[in-house]
Design a protein around this motif. Sequence first.
Motif, PDB file in Angstrom:
ATOM      1  N   SER A 111       1.131   5.619  -3.274  1.00  0.00           N
ATOM      2  CA  SER A 111       1.648   6.536  -2.273  1.00  0.00           C
ATOM      3  C   SER A 111       3.098   6.249  -1.879  1.00  0.00           C
ATOM      4  O   SER A 111       3.641   6.937  -1.017  1.00  0.00           O
ATOM      5  CB  SER A 111       0.768   6.489  -1.023  1.00  0.00           C
ATOM      6  OG  SER A 111       0.733   5.178  -0.490  1.00  0.00           O
ATOM      7  N   GLU A 112       3.716   5.217  -2.485  1.00  0.00           N
ATOM      8  CA  GLU A 112       5.111   4.901  -2.152  1.00  0.00           C
ATOM      9  C   GLU A 112       6.033   5.620  -3.134  1.00  0.00           C
ATOM     10  O   GLU A 112       6.007   5.357  -4.330  1.00  0.00           O
ATOM     11  CB  GLU A 112       5.331   3.392  -2.210  1.00  0.00           C
ATOM     12  CG  GLU A 112       6.327   2.865  -1.171  1.00  0.00           C
ATOM     13  CD  GLU A 112       7.735   3.414  -1.359  1.00  0.00           C
ATOM     14  OE1 GLU A 112       8.259   3.274  -2.469  1.00  0.00           O
ATOM     15  OE2 GLU A 112       8.297   3.980  -0.399  1.00  0.00           O
ATOM     16  N   LEU A 113       6.829   6.547  -2.630  1.00  0.00           N
ATOM     17  CA  LEU A 113       7.608   7.422  -3.500  1.00  0.00           C
ATOM     18  C   LEU A 113       8.683   6.681  -4.278  1.00  0.00           C
ATOM     19  O   LEU A 113       8.894   6.949  -5.462  1.00  0.00           O
ATOM     20  CB  LEU A 113       8.229   8.551  -2.667  1.00  0.00           C
ATOM     21  CG  LEU A 113       9.033   9.570  -3.470  1.00  0.00           C
ATOM     22  CD1 LEU A 113       8.126  10.359  -4.399  1.00  0.00           C
ATOM     23  CD2 LEU A 113       9.793  10.513  -2.555  1.00  0.00           C
ATOM     24  N   ASN A 114       9.379   5.751  -3.635  1.00  0.00           N
ATOM     25  CA  ASN A 114      10.468   5.057  -4.317  1.00  0.00           C
ATOM     26  C   ASN A 114       9.970   4.310  -5.547  1.00  0.00           C
ATOM     27  O   ASN A 114      10.622   4.300  -6.600  1.00  0.00           O
ATOM     28  CB  ASN A 114      11.172   4.100  -3.357  1.00  0.00           C
ATOM     29  CG  ASN A 114      11.958   4.845  -2.287  1.00  0.00           C
ATOM     30  OD1 ASN A 114      12.419   5.952  -2.523  1.00  0.00           O
ATOM     31  ND2 ASN A 114      12.081   4.243  -1.113  1.00  0.00           N
ATOM     32  N   ASP A 115       8.807   3.641  -5.433  1.00  0.00           N
ATOM     33  CA  ASP A 115       8.229   2.959  -6.592  1.00  0.00           C
ATOM     34  C   ASP A 115       7.899   3.940  -7.700  1.00  0.00           C
ATOM     35  O   ASP A 115       8.079   3.646  -8.889  1.00  0.00           O
ATOM     36  CB  ASP A 115       6.960   2.205  -6.173  1.00  0.00           C
ATOM     37  CG  ASP A 115       7.281   0.974  -5.339  1.00  0.00           C
ATOM     38  OD1 ASP A 115       8.447   0.531  -5.369  1.00  0.00           O
ATOM     39  OD2 ASP A 115       6.378   0.471  -4.641  1.00  0.00           O
ATOM     40  N   ALA A 116       7.381   5.126  -7.308  1.00  0.00           N
ATOM     41  CA  ALA A 116       7.014   6.123  -8.309  1.00  0.00           C
ATOM     42  C   ALA A 116       8.238   6.659  -9.038  1.00  0.00           C
ATOM     43  O   ALA A 116       8.232   6.813 -10.268  1.00  0.00           O
ATOM     44  CB  ALA A 116       6.249   7.262  -7.639  1.00  0.00           C
ATOM     45  N   LEU A 117       9.309   6.927  -8.302  1.00  0.00           N
ATOM     46  CA  LEU A 117      10.495   7.513  -8.924  1.00  0.00           C
ATOM     47  C   LEU A 117      11.266   6.522  -9.778  1.00  0.00           C
ATOM     48  O   LEU A 117      12.071   6.928 -10.627  1.00  0.00           O
ATOM     49  CB  LEU A 117      11.409   8.097  -7.847  1.00  0.00           C
ATOM     50  CG  LEU A 117      10.848   9.292  -7.062  1.00  0.00           C
ATOM     51  CD1 LEU A 117      11.869   9.804  -6.058  1.00  0.00           C
ATOM     52  CD2 LEU A 117      10.424  10.413  -8.009  1.00  0.00           C
ATOM     53  N   SER A 155       4.832   8.860   0.737  1.00  0.00           N
ATOM     54  CA  SER A 155       5.637   8.428   1.876  1.00  0.00           C
ATOM     55  C   SER A 155       6.836   7.631   1.382  1.00  0.00           C
ATOM     56  O   SER A 155       6.857   7.138   0.253  1.00  0.00           O
ATOM     57  CB  SER A 155       4.804   7.580   2.837  1.00  0.00           C
ATOM     58  OG  SER A 155       4.367   6.391   2.200  1.00  0.00           O
ATOM     59  N   VAL A 156       7.832   7.523   2.258  1.00  0.00           N
ATOM     60  CA  VAL A 156       9.039   6.729   2.000  1.00  0.00           C
ATOM     61  C   VAL A 156       9.066   5.604   3.013  1.00  0.00           C
ATOM     62  O   VAL A 156       8.997   5.846   4.226  1.00  0.00           O
ATOM     63  CB  VAL A 156      10.302   7.601   2.112  1.00  0.00           C
ATOM     64  CG1 VAL A 156      11.541   6.768   1.857  1.00  0.00           C
ATOM     65  CG2 VAL A 156      10.235   8.777   1.132  1.00  0.00           C
ATOM     66  N   ASP A 157       9.155   4.369   2.535  1.00  0.00           N
ATOM     67  CA  ASP A 157       9.073   3.209   3.431  1.00  0.00           C
ATOM     68  C   ASP A 157      10.175   3.194   4.474  1.00  0.00           C
ATOM     69  O   ASP A 157       9.985   2.729   5.595  1.00  0.00           O
ATOM     70  CB  ASP A 157       9.125   1.912   2.611  1.00  0.00           C
ATOM     71  CG  ASP A 157       7.788   1.634   1.929  1.00  0.00           C
ATOM     72  OD1 ASP A 157       6.792   2.285   2.314  1.00  0.00           O
ATOM     73  OD2 ASP A 157       7.741   0.793   1.013  1.00  0.00           O
ATOM     74  N   SER A 158      11.341   3.704   4.125  1.00  0.00           N
ATOM     75  CA  SER A 158      12.460   3.665   5.062  1.00  0.00           C
ATOM     76  C   SER A 158      12.287   4.637   6.218  1.00  0.00           C
ATOM     77  O   SER A 158      13.048   4.595   7.186  1.00  0.00           O
ATOM     78  CB  SER A 158      13.768   3.982   4.328  1.00  0.00           C
ATOM     79  OG  SER A 158      13.699   5.254   3.709  1.00  0.00           O
ATOM     80  N   ASN A 159      11.294   5.524   6.115  1.00  0.00           N
ATOM     81  CA  ASN A 159      11.049   6.505   7.169  1.00  0.00           C
ATOM     82  C   ASN A 159       9.800   6.130   7.943  1.00  0.00           C
ATOM     83  O   ASN A 159       8.793   5.697   7.354  1.00  0.00           O
ATOM     84  CB  ASN A 159      10.857   7.900   6.578  1.00  0.00           C
ATOM     85  CG  ASN A 159      11.975   8.836   6.961  1.00  0.00           C
ATOM     86  OD1 ASN A 159      12.919   8.435   7.619  1.00  0.00           O
ATOM     87  ND2 ASN A 159      11.873  10.073   6.534  1.00  0.00           N
ATOM     88  N   TRP A 184       3.356   8.558   9.431  1.00  0.00           N
ATOM     89  CA  TRP A 184       2.320   8.563   8.406  1.00  0.00           C
ATOM     90  C   TRP A 184       2.641   9.594   7.323  1.00  0.00           C
ATOM     91  O   TRP A 184       3.371  10.549   7.578  1.00  0.00           O
ATOM     92  CB  TRP A 184       0.970   8.894   9.032  1.00  0.00           C
ATOM     93  CG  TRP A 184       0.438   7.824   9.930  1.00  0.00           C
ATOM     94  CD1 TRP A 184       0.604   7.731  11.284  1.00  0.00           C
ATOM     95  CD2 TRP A 184      -0.330   6.690   9.544  1.00  0.00           C
ATOM     96  NE1 TRP A 184      -0.017   6.611  11.773  1.00  0.00           N
ATOM     97  CE2 TRP A 184      -0.610   5.951  10.716  1.00  0.00           C
ATOM     98  CE3 TRP A 184      -0.816   6.214   8.320  1.00  0.00           C
ATOM     99  CZ2 TRP A 184      -1.342   4.772  10.698  1.00  0.00           C
ATOM    100  CZ3 TRP A 184      -1.555   5.048   8.308  1.00  0.00           C
ATOM    101  CH2 TRP A 184      -1.812   4.337   9.479  1.00  0.00           C
ATOM    102  N   PRO A 185       2.079   9.428   6.108  1.00  0.00           N
ATOM    103  CA  PRO A 185       2.245  10.464   5.087  1.00  0.00           C
ATOM    104  C   PRO A 185       1.705  11.799   5.599  1.00  0.00           C
ATOM    105  O   PRO A 185       0.656  11.860   6.235  1.00  0.00           O
ATOM    106  CB  PRO A 185       1.405   9.945   3.912  1.00  0.00           C
ATOM    107  CG  PRO A 185       1.365   8.463   4.095  1.00  0.00           C
ATOM    108  CD  PRO A 185       1.354   8.244   5.581  1.00  0.00           C
TER     109      PRO A 185
END
Length: 447
Positions: free
Chosen positions: A146-152, A172-176, A179-180
């Motif tokens: 569910s972590e977008l940065n890792d996926a991209l 979701s983005v950890d820097s934000n 909740w998703p």
Amino acid sequence: MKTTITKYICSECGYITTTKTGKCPSCSSWGTFEEYHDAPSPAKSDTPRVKIMSALDVKAPERITTGISELDRVLGGGLVPGGVVLIGGQPGIGKSTLLLQAAGSVAKSYGVPVLYISGEESDAQIALRASRINTATEKLYLYSGSELNDALRNLDGNNFAFFVLDSVQAMSVDSNSGWPGTVTQVREVAQRVIDAAREKNIPAVLIGHITKDGKIAGPMMLEHMVDTVLNFSGEGYSSYRMLRAVKNRYGSTDELGIFEMCEDGLRPVADKSGLYWNRDDVSVAGVAMTIALEGNTPLAAEIQTLAARTVFPYPRRTSRGIEINRFQLLAAVIERRCNIATNNHDLYINVAGGLSLQDPSADLPACAAIASALKNKPLKPGTCWLGEVGLAGEVRPVTRIDLRLKEAARLGFQSAVVSSRDKVKFDGVKIIRVSHVDEALAGLLVP
């Protein structure tokens, strides 16, 4: 020093205010405001970056065809490099199945890997579905998390044909903070996916959940951010699914794609007219046929009306497939302009097969079906009705009459009732021109 102003955003409609209240003044929802912080502005550069070029120098990008004919047609010919598509629909309707089929088809036909990012299912669940619908291939790459940065990060160093994000509300983005699925997270996730698609010049497809009202969950801004918005819908009791474009920067929004859900996935439906017509030759009172247009797709639609005598002073009007106010208007036209009493009957109208008609060509067949049901006399068999009806009872011409008549001839209709103002010439069926509803009913009700 710059003063920081706290803002609040409505999670239902995206309305922004500096005062947190219980009820949103825009959409009237309660308890939907969340704290919102503006993203930091990028550093300004003293050197302007201006690129001037002629429109003649810009070449249309080569589309990536998914191999699914109905999907490609609704998209306008396929996926556009750098374009972002958002597809929404009810849970379990088949969004993930459709895109998994498209991903497998592109990976096999182009020999280029496709990335499928899932924030809701595990790798094993996706792999099992891919095997069931025969789209599993070594070129189909899966990522669960569910972590977008890792996926991209998986896009770096890989030449993907396109990538799928399932779903935008689950990532979701950890820097934000948040909740998703919250407004800030959904907007940030969508923006980062759009930036990645533009930077890598590859298409991206987002899956979005919908609310109980049928709208894509999240801020309305989400639909403005993407290039194409598709709506995937269907009835729970039916195996057929419909794909429509709500927004399309690269093509038309008039196209309709129809699929059938089978054990091995979604199959495009070739003969769409057969879905909504039982081809019964027996004439029944209250039944009229028309050729409606869904975009550029002609569909044979069967309009059924039932009239039941009532002793109550307020007769009932029930409609399915035709908007209720439109049905009441046509019933009033029949009573006033054709001298057929409707105030002593309950009237029920239905478009067979669950089809919903917005096409004005449904006016004339609906009037014919209402009159046929009230008089308990069937209409002339083998006839289709094509016309818009005004309040004066006049029959007006409809668009693309040549395409409708061609489909009517293919389906075996012998005659077609059209407006007298329509100057079309067609040898496949007999053309019956009428100027008024009463004129149409006079010769086409079977005694």
